[in-house]
Design a protein around this motif. Sequence first.
Motif, PDB file in Angstrom:
ATOM      1  N   VAL A 208       0.836  -1.202   0.000  1.00 55.84           N
ATOM      2  CA  VAL A 208       0.000   0.000   0.000  1.00 55.84           C
ATOM      3  C   VAL A 208       0.874   1.257   0.000  1.00 55.84           C
ATOM      4  CG1 VAL A 208      -1.650   1.349   1.366  1.00 55.84           C
ATOM      5  CG2 VAL A 208      -2.026  -1.097   1.030  1.00 55.84           C
ATOM      6  N   VAL A 209       1.871   1.297   0.855  1.00 54.18           N
ATOM      7  CA  VAL A 209       2.756   2.473   0.939  1.00 54.18           C
ATOM      8  C   VAL A 209       3.517   2.658  -0.377  1.00 54.18           C
ATOM      9  CG1 VAL A 209       4.790   3.429   2.098  1.00 54.18           C
ATOM     10  CG2 VAL A 209       2.933   2.445   3.450  1.00 54.18           C
TER      11      VAL A 209
ATOM     12  N   ASN B 251      -3.408   3.835  -7.510  1.00 53.70           N
ATOM     13  CA  ASN B 251      -4.522   3.409  -6.668  1.00 53.70           C
ATOM     14  C   ASN B 251      -4.249   2.027  -6.093  1.00 53.70           C
ATOM     15  OD1 ASN B 251      -6.259   5.664  -7.263  1.00 53.70           O
ATOM     16  ND2 ASN B 251      -6.461   4.796  -9.308  1.00 53.70           N
ATOM     17  N   VAL B 252      -4.919   1.719  -4.990  1.00 53.39           N
ATOM     18  CA  VAL B 252      -4.768   0.421  -4.335  1.00 53.39           C
ATOM     19  C   VAL B 252      -6.139  -0.236  -4.262  1.00 53.39           C
ATOM     20  CG1 VAL B 252      -4.071  -0.762  -2.224  1.00 53.39           C
ATOM     21  CG2 VAL B 252      -2.904   1.327  -2.906  1.00 53.39           C
ATOM     22  N   PHE B 253      -6.195  -1.525  -4.577  1.00 50.87           N
ATOM     23  CA  PHE B 253      -7.418  -2.302  -4.429  1.00 50.87           C
ATOM     24  C   PHE B 253      -7.116  -3.441  -3.468  1.00 50.87           C
ATOM     25  CE2 PHE B 253     -10.200  -5.835  -5.629  1.00 50.87           C
ATOM     26  CZ  PHE B 253     -11.431  -5.224  -5.538  1.00 50.87           C
TER      27      PHE B 253
ATOM     28  N   ASP C 204      -8.011  13.203  -0.834  1.00 52.35           N
ATOM     29  CA  ASP C 204      -6.658  12.740  -1.123  1.00 52.35           C
ATOM     30  C   ASP C 204      -6.599  11.220  -0.995  1.00 52.35           C
ATOM     31  OD1 ASP C 204      -5.454  15.369  -1.398  1.00 52.35           O
ATOM     32  OD2 ASP C 204      -5.744  15.552   0.765  1.00 52.35           O
ATOM     33  N   PHE C 205      -7.357  10.697  -0.034  1.00 52.49           N
ATOM     34  CA  PHE C 205      -7.441   9.252   0.207  1.00 52.49           C
ATOM     35  C   PHE C 205      -8.907   8.869   0.310  1.00 52.49           C
ATOM     36  CE2 PHE C 205      -3.335  10.437   1.900  1.00 52.49           C
ATOM     37  CZ  PHE C 205      -2.516   9.433   1.437  1.00 52.49           C
ATOM     38  N   ALA C 206      -9.240   7.719  -0.245  1.00 55.55           N
ATOM     39  CA  ALA C 206     -10.622   7.252  -0.179  1.00 55.55           C
ATOM     40  C   ALA C 206     -10.647   5.743   0.033  1.00 55.55           C
ATOM     41  CB  ALA C 206     -11.370   7.606  -1.452  1.00 55.55           C
ATOM     42  N   PHE C 207     -11.644   5.307   0.768  1.00 57.26           N
ATOM     43  CA  PHE C 207     -11.884   3.876   0.961  1.00 57.26           C
ATOM     44  C   PHE C 207     -13.327   3.604   0.586  1.00 57.26           C
ATOM     45  CE2 PHE C 207     -13.140   0.206   3.571  1.00 57.26           C
ATOM     46  CZ  PHE C 207     -12.231  -0.717   3.103  1.00 57.26           C
ATOM     47  N   LEU C 208     -13.515   2.864  -0.501  1.00 55.96           N
ATOM     48  CA  LEU C 208     -14.849   2.506  -0.968  1.00 55.96           C
ATOM     49  C   LEU C 208     -15.044   1.026  -0.645  1.00 55.96           C
ATOM     50  CD1 LEU C 208     -14.822   4.351  -4.403  1.00 55.96           C
ATOM     51  CD2 LEU C 208     -15.718   5.158  -2.203  1.00 55.96           C
ATOM     52  N   ASP C 209     -15.799   0.762   0.411  1.00 45.93           N
ATOM     53  CA  ASP C 209     -15.994  -0.599   0.893  1.00 45.93           C
ATOM     54  C   ASP C 209     -17.053  -1.303   0.060  1.00 45.93           C
ATOM     55  OD1 ASP C 209     -15.560  -2.756   2.506  1.00 45.93           O
ATOM     56  OD2 ASP C 209     -16.563  -1.935   4.271  1.00 45.93           O
ATOM     57  N   GLU C 210     -16.780  -2.532  -0.313  1.00 50.91           N
ATOM     58  CA  GLU C 210     -17.690  -3.379  -1.082  1.00 50.91           C
ATOM     59  C   GLU C 210     -18.107  -2.713  -2.394  1.00 50.91           C
ATOM     60  OE1 GLU C 210     -20.689  -5.380   1.177  1.00 50.91           O
ATOM     61  OE2 GLU C 210     -19.438  -5.437   2.967  1.00 50.91           O
TER      62      GLU C 210
END
Length: 143
Positions: A29-30, A38-40, A105-111
Amino acid sequence: MNELTQRVSNIIKCVCKDLYDREDVVRIVVLTILAGQNVFLFGPPGTGKSMISRKVAGIFENSKYYEHLMHRFCTPEELFGPVSLKQLKNDQYVRLTEGYLASADFAFLDEIWKSSPAVLNTLLTLINERKFHNGSETLKVPR
């Protein structure tokens, strides 16, 4: 160890604090973030995906973080902000994006796979090209 290597190592240690057996994921991730990509993260519930996301975002000073649990009835307004009524009176279809996904700047889209086709299609441009079309303006999404 040079200074940059030491700083990255410190970031990884800081994020790994209170996480069990997640150092490999945190390293990836880092590295991905430092590369501007982007990270998945895919895995079963309870494996620390959202915690890693929050911790990484928290390391960067003054970063804007956005988190949302996706669902099949998810609307573009939930992710990208409401349409401005003031602009609509002037025949402009513009969203108020501050505090929503396009300004983060950072996002977490769950499911994310549970989301509606309308939202997924809009996310394609945002994620792949880092652009968001807001009325006649194209916003560059932060890296």
